[in-house]
Design an enzyme around this catalytic site. Sequence first.
Site, PDB file in Angstrom:
ATOM      1  N   GLU B  30     -54.211   9.469  67.191  1.00  0.00           N
ATOM      2  CA  GLU B  30     -52.848   8.792  67.362  1.00  0.00           C
ATOM      3  C   GLU B  30     -52.522   7.984  66.524  1.00  0.00           C
ATOM      4  OE1 GLU B  30     -54.174   6.988  71.100  1.00  0.00           O
ATOM      5  OE2 GLU B  30     -54.961   8.891  71.851  1.00  0.00           O
ATOM      6  N   GLU B  59     -57.261  10.853  74.969  1.00  0.00           N
ATOM      7  CA  GLU B  59     -58.675  10.861  74.384  1.00  0.00           C
ATOM      8  C   GLU B  59     -59.423  11.940  74.898  1.00  0.00           C
ATOM      9  OE1 GLU B  59     -57.062   8.094  75.479  1.00  0.00           O
ATOM     10  OE2 GLU B  59     -56.647   7.301  73.473  1.00  0.00           O
ATOM     11  N   PHE B  82     -60.113   2.486  68.446  1.00  0.00           N
ATOM     12  CA  PHE B  82     -60.945   1.445  68.712  1.00  0.00           C
ATOM     13  C   PHE B  82     -62.229   1.973  69.587  1.00  0.00           C
ATOM     14  CE2 PHE B  82     -57.208  -0.872  68.262  1.00  0.00           C
ATOM     15  CZ  PHE B  82     -57.480  -2.141  67.790  1.00  0.00           C
ATOM     16  N   PHE B  85     -62.082   3.017  73.071  1.00  0.00           N
ATOM     17  CA  PHE B  85     -61.375   4.425  73.582  1.00  0.00           C
ATOM     18  C   PHE B  85     -62.353   5.577  73.687  1.00  0.00           C
ATOM     19  CE2 PHE B  85     -57.315   2.355  71.473  1.00  0.00           C
ATOM     20  CZ  PHE B  85     -57.477   1.669  72.403  1.00  0.00           C
ATOM     21  N   HIS B 128     -60.300  -4.250  73.462  1.00  0.00           N
ATOM     22  CA  HIS B 128     -60.332  -3.828  72.198  1.00  0.00           C
ATOM     23  C   HIS B 128     -61.397  -4.223  71.263  1.00  0.00           C
ATOM     24  CE1 HIS B 128     -56.365  -2.908  73.512  1.00  0.00           C
ATOM     25  NE2 HIS B 128     -55.938  -1.939  72.416  1.00  0.00           N
TER      26      HIS B 128
END
Lengths: 346, 330
Positions: B30, B59, B82, B85, B128
Amino acid sequence: MATTVIDRRTEQAALRSGPSSAELLELYERMLLVRRVEERLRDDSAAGKLPGAVHLYIGEEAVAVGVCAHLGDRDYVTSTHRGHGHFLAKGGDVRAMMAEIWAKEEGICRGMGGSMHVADVSKGILGANGIVGAGLAIATGAAFGAKLDGEGKLAACFFGDGASNQGVLMETLNLSTLWELPVVFVCENNTFSEFTPSREVTAGRIADRARAFAMPTAEVDGNDVVAVWRAAADAVERARSGGGPSFIEAHTYRIQGHFEAEAFVLSGGRYRDDEEIAAWKKEEKDPVLRCRATLLASGAADEAALRAIEARVLVQVDDAVRFAEAGTPADPALAETLMFVRDEGA
Amino acid sequence: MVERRRLIQAVNDALFEEMERDPKVLVYGEDVELSITGDMRGLHEHFGHDRIRNTPICEATLTGMAVGLASVGYHAVVHMMFSNFFYTGMDAIGNQMAKLRLMTGGQVELPITIIAGYGGGAANAAQHSDSAYPVLMNLGGVNVLTPSTPADAKGLLKTAIRGRNPSFFLEPSGRGGEVGDVPDGEHLVPFGRAAVRREGGDVTVLSIGRMVKPALAAADALAGQGVSVEVIDPRTLVPFDEASLLASVEKTGHLVVVDEARECCGAASQIAAVVAEKAFHALEGPIRRVTTPNVAMPYAPNAERHVIPGEERIVAAVLSLAGRTHKATA
Ligand SMILES: Cc1ncc(C[n+]2csc(CCOP(=O)(O)OP(=O)(O)O)c2C)c(N)n1
């Protein structure tokens, strides 16, 4: 409106001439092989000879066979937990598959995968998969590779109506449409997701999910091998010629239980009645019997020719079972040595 | 020849060199084209859309597609931004990448490199800020790389991209990472070889990734108090260099493990278990873990500082051990 265009394309596909008599005979023989192999697995599973869960494809053979008839070794398929039919239809070796299910070293995955995970990468069979819906993204990746290779290859992705409720279906429909990937999504709607009727867990029509992306979509009678063959011909040609993804929803029915120990885990519980199963076993419905009737009616084969096919298939099945039974038990040490390719600068 | 580079620039150099070397290496993720994190900057202009491209936010597909690409001869480098994810892309990580080589009887190789930032300290709050490597270590089938210097970042990433296994490359999040000397051109760091960042004789401090810096600061402070600390950086958690750590503990008799992941079943727990099993005879006191407690990372910077291991907690852990012998503790 987009749907009108798609429906017209589907009609065009239906109008295409079907397989030749010789091709139809091949389709029949392949379906019969899948059927007889699985009947043997059914019996050997009941006899306690097979160690793991066995999910049979009996009644759905026309889908795998009708689609894979258009694929070569260089094309890819991803399959499901119910994957013997896809494996054999794509040209996988009967002996190697049987030995795998018998947990032998001679198995196609050396006894490390089993029934739910048969794969033969050299034939583009990227694997049956124990995770419902996992093949969607793997096929999309293989199709991305195929597109970059630029040699007209494609990936066909088999998955069930149950898998259609996984979010990754939306992800892959979106991405494959945007990137115009050569992938054919084949939803095998056998009306059940384990022991739950599909209609109880599935809103709307599954094929409409693909139509929402303006993806060329066909809904076919999945027990009619000619109908599947035609829809697949259209989708495969589109993929090979750079036209991007297609979606086929094949309506079919699972004759056997979800897996062979179903009666044991259900302990008397019911999710369908015997009349329904019996209706799908009749000649008007059963894909193998239907194809047989078509062959006879069209004069493409007579009883003698069909008996010869039956005999050939049974020889193959017996040979495969003997091969598996006589095989060497899998090597436990593989569990440690096969995790990594040992090369990381070590 | 060496050059001063930020960690993020060293990653960028490695990507340029490896994509140049091997046309089968692809990058996607992304927003990789503009590369907000900086590590992918310039790749799109140089290599074009077939080699690096932006994806939708999906994802499950990004990780699964890497498996498909690997099965057909490509090496996907997937940027997942991150490490939190990973969780939304976890099926293909946990069930496919980590398992398919064994499950297919060795038929498939899965050359895949996943890049993601990790760790707290930037007021990004809990979703995050995870250091999500313990979950990867437990899978058994993926390499886990935690570079702490620009040189190691470059060398480990190049080794990963030349490798034939799935590897997770964990970038310390935020501000481009540390600055350091990076050898020019061909620089490969092998997996499973720890680096001794500072030699010492009293206590071994094994510190992972971003924790190497506070561990070195603690060692400096402790030197002033007459405590000599050996700082070890494992560089890769899978495979893990047991021999180097055991040799150090044989020498010092004491171990502190500094791990930014949470305490329960973290990397520190695994490492402590290995030493307890294999070097118990050499230990003169208990093994101490300095980790993030079993909490979600809070947003407020002061609260973050409170939970992330820092110099003070490392110093305290070392002081609780230094000079102890079995007799003293008995
Ligand atoms: C991710 C995941 N969830 C649940 C299961 C358990 N499970 C195995 S098969 C199945 C039903 C799948 O239904 P469908 O996709 O329609 O395939 P079918 O069995 O009908 O061929 C379920 C829920 C699984 N294997 N993987």
